[in-house]
Motif scaffolding. Structure first.
Motif, mmCIF file in Angstrom:
data_model
loop_
_atom_site.group_PDB
_atom_site.id
_atom_site.type_symbol
_atom_site.label_atom_id
_atom_site.label_comp_id
_atom_site.label_asym_id
_atom_site.label_seq_id
_atom_site.Cartn_x
_atom_site.Cartn_y
_atom_site.Cartn_z
ATOM 1 N N ARG A 108 32.177 36.350 -18.393
ATOM 2 C CA ARG A 108 30.801 35.884 -18.587
ATOM 3 C C ARG A 108 30.803 34.458 -19.138
ATOM 4 N N ARG A 109 31.623 34.215 -20.155
ATOM 5 C CA ARG A 109 31.722 32.886 -20.764
ATOM 6 C C ARG A 109 32.213 31.862 -19.742
ATOM 7 N N MET A 110 33.177 32.280 -18.936
ATOM 8 C CA MET A 110 33.736 31.395 -17.919
ATOM 9 C C MET A 110 32.659 31.031 -16.892
ATOM 10 N N VAL A 111 31.908 32.015 -16.439
ATOM 11 C CA VAL A 111 30.872 31.793 -15.428
ATOM 12 C C VAL A 111 29.722 30.977 -15.994
ATOM 13 N N GLU A 112 29.306 31.303 -17.211
ATOM 14 C CA GLU A 112 28.187 30.578 -17.821
ATOM 15 C C GLU A 112 28.542 29.125 -18.120
ATOM 16 N N GLY A 113 29.827 28.845 -18.298
ATOM 17 C CA GLY A 113 30.252 27.480 -18.592
ATOM 18 C C GLY A 113 30.418 26.621 -17.360
ATOM 19 N N CYS A 114 30.263 27.205 -16.203
ATOM 20 C CA CYS A 114 30.440 26.443 -14.962
ATOM 21 C C CYS A 114 29.183 25.630 -14.669
ATOM 22 N N ALA A 115 29.367 24.335 -14.438
ATOM 23 C CA ALA A 115 28.240 23.425 -14.203
ATOM 24 C C ALA A 115 27.831 23.359 -12.734
ATOM 25 N N GLN A 116 28.511 24.119 -11.867
ATOM 26 C CA GLN A 116 28.189 24.140 -10.441
ATOM 27 C C GLN A 116 28.422 22.789 -9.776
ATOM 28 N N GLY A 117 29.320 22.012 -10.343
ATOM 29 C CA GLY A 117 29.620 20.689 -9.771
ATOM 30 C C GLY A 117 30.777 20.797 -8.796
ATOM 31 N N GLN A 118 31.733 19.900 -8.943
ATOM 32 C CA GLN A 118 32.900 19.879 -8.068
ATOM 33 C C GLN A 118 34.039 20.649 -8.735
ATOM 34 N N VAL A 119 34.993 21.046 -7.929
ATOM 35 C CA VAL A 119 36.109 21.834 -8.420
ATOM 36 C C VAL A 119 36.861 21.098 -9.536
ATOM 37 N N ARG A 120 36.964 19.800 -9.466
ATOM 38 C CA ARG A 120 37.708 19.059 -10.490
ATOM 39 C C ARG A 120 37.113 19.255 -11.881
ATOM 40 N N SER A 121 35.830 19.619 -11.965
ATOM 41 C CA SER A 121 35.210 19.857 -13.268
ATOM 42 C C SER A 121 34.704 21.305 -13.395
ATOM 43 N N CYS A 122 35.267 22.179 -12.610
ATOM 44 C CA CYS A 122 34.839 23.581 -12.588
ATOM 45 C C CYS A 122 35.431 24.340 -13.775
ATOM 46 N N HIS A 123 34.575 24.905 -14.593
ATOM 47 C CA HIS A 123 35.013 25.638 -15.780
ATOM 48 C C HIS A 123 35.796 26.899 -15.393
ATOM 49 N N VAL A 124 35.423 27.537 -14.310
ATOM 50 C CA VAL A 124 36.145 28.739 -13.852
ATOM 51 C C VAL A 124 37.598 28.380 -13.580
ATOM 52 N N ILE A 125 37.837 27.323 -12.813
ATOM 53 C CA ILE A 125 39.193 26.897 -12.483
ATOM 54 C C ILE A 125 39.932 26.464 -13.744
ATOM 55 N N GLU A 126 39.256 25.749 -14.612
ATOM 56 C CA GLU A 126 39.856 25.270 -15.853
ATOM 57 C C GLU A 126 40.351 26.431 -16.724
ATOM 58 N N VAL A 127 39.519 27.441 -16.891
ATOM 59 C CA VAL A 127 39.894 28.587 -17.721
ATOM 60 C C VAL A 127 41.036 29.366 -17.082
ATOM 61 N N LEU A 128 40.968 29.569 -15.779
ATOM 62 C CA LEU A 128 42.029 30.315 -15.098
ATOM 63 C C LEU A 128 43.358 29.565 -15.138
ATOM 64 N N ALA A 129 43.298 28.254 -15.166
ATOM 65 C CA ALA A 129 44.516 27.447 -15.176
ATOM 66 C C ALA A 129 45.156 27.353 -16.558
ATOM 67 N N ASP A 130 44.369 27.567 -17.614
ATOM 68 C CA ASP A 130 44.905 27.409 -18.969
ATOM 69 C C ASP A 130 44.347 28.500 -19.876
#
Length: 148
Positions: free
Chosen positions: A117-139
């Motif tokens: 939920r936190r990961m999804v809510e933090g996503c700004a719906q922009g580009q992948v380079r600034s995607c919170h979902v990808i960021e959290v999954l990567a680290d």
């Protein structure tokens, strides 16, 4: 818990047994193969033949599986049910252990839900380079919980 009712002379096919219990035929065969159900006697045409005692035993197994008990716990519970004079403390202990496992699983699922939920809510719906979902999954350091 009282013991399982004993067998009666009614002869049932595996298909009839499946319909009466809501357990699929392959599952019935599997339960026989691992010893949860006794091996069925065969008719002259080599078809399995079951009695009402097996219906009750299979219903017990199905209900225990629906409640999430593992096969080995069900094996132990069946042995207890087959010995009605035995104290029920062992059955109680199995149930308490199972309840603790369920509560632990629920806690892990709640932590998992919170993280996603936190990961999804933090996503700004922009580009992948600034995607919170990808960021959290990567680290994993971006997570709230160490285990989920």
């Amino acid at each position: 818990m009282s013991s399982l009712p004993t067998a009666s002379p009614a002869a049932l096919s595996i298909g009839t047994l499946a319909k009466r219990t809501g357990v699929k035929v392959p599952t019935i065969r599997y339960y026989e193969s691992i010893g949860l159900l006794p091996e069925a006697p065969r008719t002259g045409s080599n078809r399995r033949s079951y009695d009402d005692g097996v219906v009750n035993r299979l219903r017990f197994i199905r209900h225990a599986r629906e409640l999430g008990f593992e096969v080995e716990a069900i094996r132990q519970l069946l042995a207890m049910a087959d010995d009605p004079g035995r104290p029920c403390r062992d059955a109680d202990q199995l149930a308490h252990t199972h309840l603790a496992e369920i509560e632990s699983r629920i806690a892990r699922l709640e932590a998992l839900r919170d993280e996603v939920r936190r990961m999804v809510e933090g996503c700004a719906q922009g580009q992948v380079r600034s995607c919170h979902v990808i960021e959290v999954l990567a680290d994993h350091a971006h997570c709230l919980h160490d285990r989920h």
